[in-house]
Design an enzyme around this catalytic site. Sequence first.
Site, PDB file in Angstrom:
ATOM      1  N   LYS A   1      -8.875 -16.848 -41.545  1.00 20.64           N
ATOM      2  CA  LYS A   1      -9.456 -18.184 -41.478  1.00 20.64           C
ATOM      3  C   LYS A   1      -8.442 -19.115 -40.801  1.00 20.64           C
ATOM      4  CE  LYS A   1     -11.685 -21.846 -42.135  1.00 20.64           C
ATOM      5  NZ  LYS A   1     -12.972 -22.124 -41.500  1.00 20.64           N
TER       6      LYS A   1
ATOM      7  N   CYS B   1      -8.687 -27.157 -31.323  1.00 15.08           N
ATOM      8  CA  CYS B   1      -8.651 -28.285 -32.257  1.00 15.08           C
ATOM      9  C   CYS B   1      -8.562 -29.610 -31.501  1.00 15.08           C
ATOM     10  CB  CYS B   1      -7.427 -28.189 -33.157  1.00 15.08           C
ATOM     11  SG  CYS B   1      -7.417 -26.688 -34.117  1.00 15.08           S
TER      12      CYS B   1
ATOM     13  N   SER C   1     -11.614 -14.973 -36.575  1.00 15.70           N
ATOM     14  CA  SER C   1     -11.224 -16.067 -37.467  1.00 15.70           C
ATOM     15  C   SER C   1     -12.430 -16.907 -37.885  1.00 15.70           C
ATOM     16  CB  SER C   1     -10.220 -16.956 -36.727  1.00 15.70           C
ATOM     17  OG  SER C   1      -9.835 -18.019 -37.565  1.00 15.70           O
TER      18      SER C   1
ATOM     19  N   VAL D   1     -13.797 -15.774 -26.263  1.00 14.53           N
ATOM     20  CA  VAL D   1     -13.821 -17.227 -26.326  1.00 14.53           C
ATOM     21  C   VAL D   1     -14.066 -17.705 -27.751  1.00 14.53           C
ATOM     22  CG1 VAL D   1     -14.699 -17.480 -23.976  1.00 14.53           C
ATOM     23  CG2 VAL D   1     -16.331 -17.316 -25.860  1.00 14.53           C
TER      24      VAL D   1
ATOM     25  N   ASN E   1     -22.035 -23.832 -35.886  1.00 16.88           N
ATOM     26  CA  ASN E   1     -21.356 -24.177 -37.132  1.00 16.88           C
ATOM     27  C   ASN E   1     -20.505 -25.407 -36.957  1.00 16.88           C
ATOM     28  OD1 ASN E   1     -18.254 -23.694 -37.596  1.00 16.88           O
ATOM     29  ND2 ASN E   1     -18.910 -22.190 -36.076  1.00 16.88           N
ATOM     30  N   SER E   2     -20.379 -26.111 -38.066  1.00 22.72           N
ATOM     31  CA  SER E   2     -19.549 -27.302 -38.112  1.00 22.72           C
ATOM     32  C   SER E   2     -18.807 -27.303 -39.446  1.00 22.72           C
ATOM     33  CB  SER E   2     -20.426 -28.548 -37.962  1.00 22.72           C
ATOM     34  OG  SER E   2     -19.651 -29.724 -38.031  1.00 22.72           O
TER      35      SER E   2
ATOM     36  N   GLY F   1     -17.508 -11.773 -34.851  1.00 24.29           N
ATOM     37  CA  GLY F   1     -17.633 -12.935 -35.732  1.00 24.29           C
ATOM     38  C   GLY F   1     -19.000 -13.031 -36.365  1.00 24.29           C
TER      39      GLY F   1
END
Lengths: 229, 300
Positions: B45, B129, B21, B190, B69-70, B264
């Site tokens: 996504k 999240c 994802s 993970v 990444n952000s 990924g």
Amino acid sequence: MEYRVLENKYVGEGMYFLKVAGDFDVKMGQFFMLRAWDNFPILSRPISIYDVDKEGISFLYKVVGRGTEKFEKLRKDDKINLEGPYGNGYEKVEGRVALVGGGVGIAPLYLVAKEIKNCDCYLGFREEPIMLEDFKEVVKDLKYSTGNEFVTDILDVDKYDYILACGPTPMMKKVLEMTEGTKTRVQVSLENHMACGIGACLVCTCKTKSGNKKTCKDGPVFWGEDVII
Amino acid sequence: MADLRVNLCNIELKNPIIMASGTFGFGREYGEIYDISKLGGISSKGLTLVAKPGNDGLRVHETASGMMNSVGLENPGVRGFIEKELPDFSKLNLCRIVNLGGGCEDDYVEGAKLLDDKDFDILELNISCPNVKHGGMAFGIKAEVAREVIREVRAATTKPLVVKLSPNAEDIVEMAKVCEEEGADGISLVNTFKAMAIDIDRRKPVFNNVTAGLSGPAIKPIALRMVYEVCKSVNIPVIGIGGITTARDVIEFIMAGATCVQIGTANFMNPRIGEDIIKDLEDFMKENNIDNLEEIRGII
């Protein structure tokens, strides 16, 4: 895809001219993801197309970090991976056209000058002008600035219907400021850190009046009136 | 003859290679580069109930053997996905996994309900999240916080449910057990590691959010250890994720007990990595006389 280096030479201003053998079908303002190593750095580097001819494709890149430092070491016949061409380039326009480039932002403008005939061209350099011989052959009028004079200082926007720009963010902001409220329309090519280069990962998102756009896929070229920089 | 097929939550995958994802969009872009129906699956996504514009500022930064990444879950929202992306996504001839995140339990539940009758194979729950009602600490840190959201989503969906674990969990094994107890059909792990970088010239954090998620080969040995420990502790299938870039990496995760893996960051190193790894995996199996991955799964 793996290709072979034809030439990699220093041209001044911290920049190199890299030519790679192959048959490429590209549009002005598009870019390739370049990679001259196996695993690390992780990411390939998005580099604008400078020119294409029957021998191959060429790029102008500035050495700024670990990736471009590896490009710097490339010699004739070395292998290099190219993925692309990616992105939407400059839209073809007709009328009085000026190309405005600053620093390594001059790179995509050479192919633009070849495609849109009779442009005026304004190039900004830090210390010394480079690639002028190339540009002189394909533009109508060539002006440049160096040192403390900015390329936008020598540009009269009122003379043009369109300005196609690529350069540092302050330069492009200035061009947009100068053309605000005028009839001159601007296309800017944005630079951004990228990972996939094809619009899947969303690390290069930029803002426009119609919401988030992908610099790599929707751009890198945007109309000045849409993009928020 | 090497048989790469695997069974994940009663769904047959052509091979154990699933795209992770957030790195593969909804498959469309990579589908223009190669035939992605060769893949075992794709995890979409990450979606949230309401569309998100993502984070401001720099979103990617390279590190030694990895990247941070952000992105901030920029996504079209569950309804936007159903309207604009699902028609093409559901036609993909591979295991179609929809990844769902949320800011509170109600978001997760409503998202899961909206997706329940839609045409895809597995719902992957992203519990990394931030929980807006608990000071922003991720759902996936404390097992008892995660338990509630997993329980509610389990009740809200009839799809096979895979929970994607955060490596930032206080106790990854405890977290995995909670997933199994609450009726998850599988576990993927993970997600990215919470990490940080400082721009010493600007004397500021590289990212506006200060921290960001670390991925890539840098995290592989830790991810492998976590997958190994989780595989020893639960009976539901495990999808191994973390810095996989080669077929040999895939074999490591399968030997540690994983049923499948997700790829990924490696997609950014080579956009055709999916098909390359599948071919190398088949070659490895032939060279080592492995007819079926079951022969080596969990042998460590």
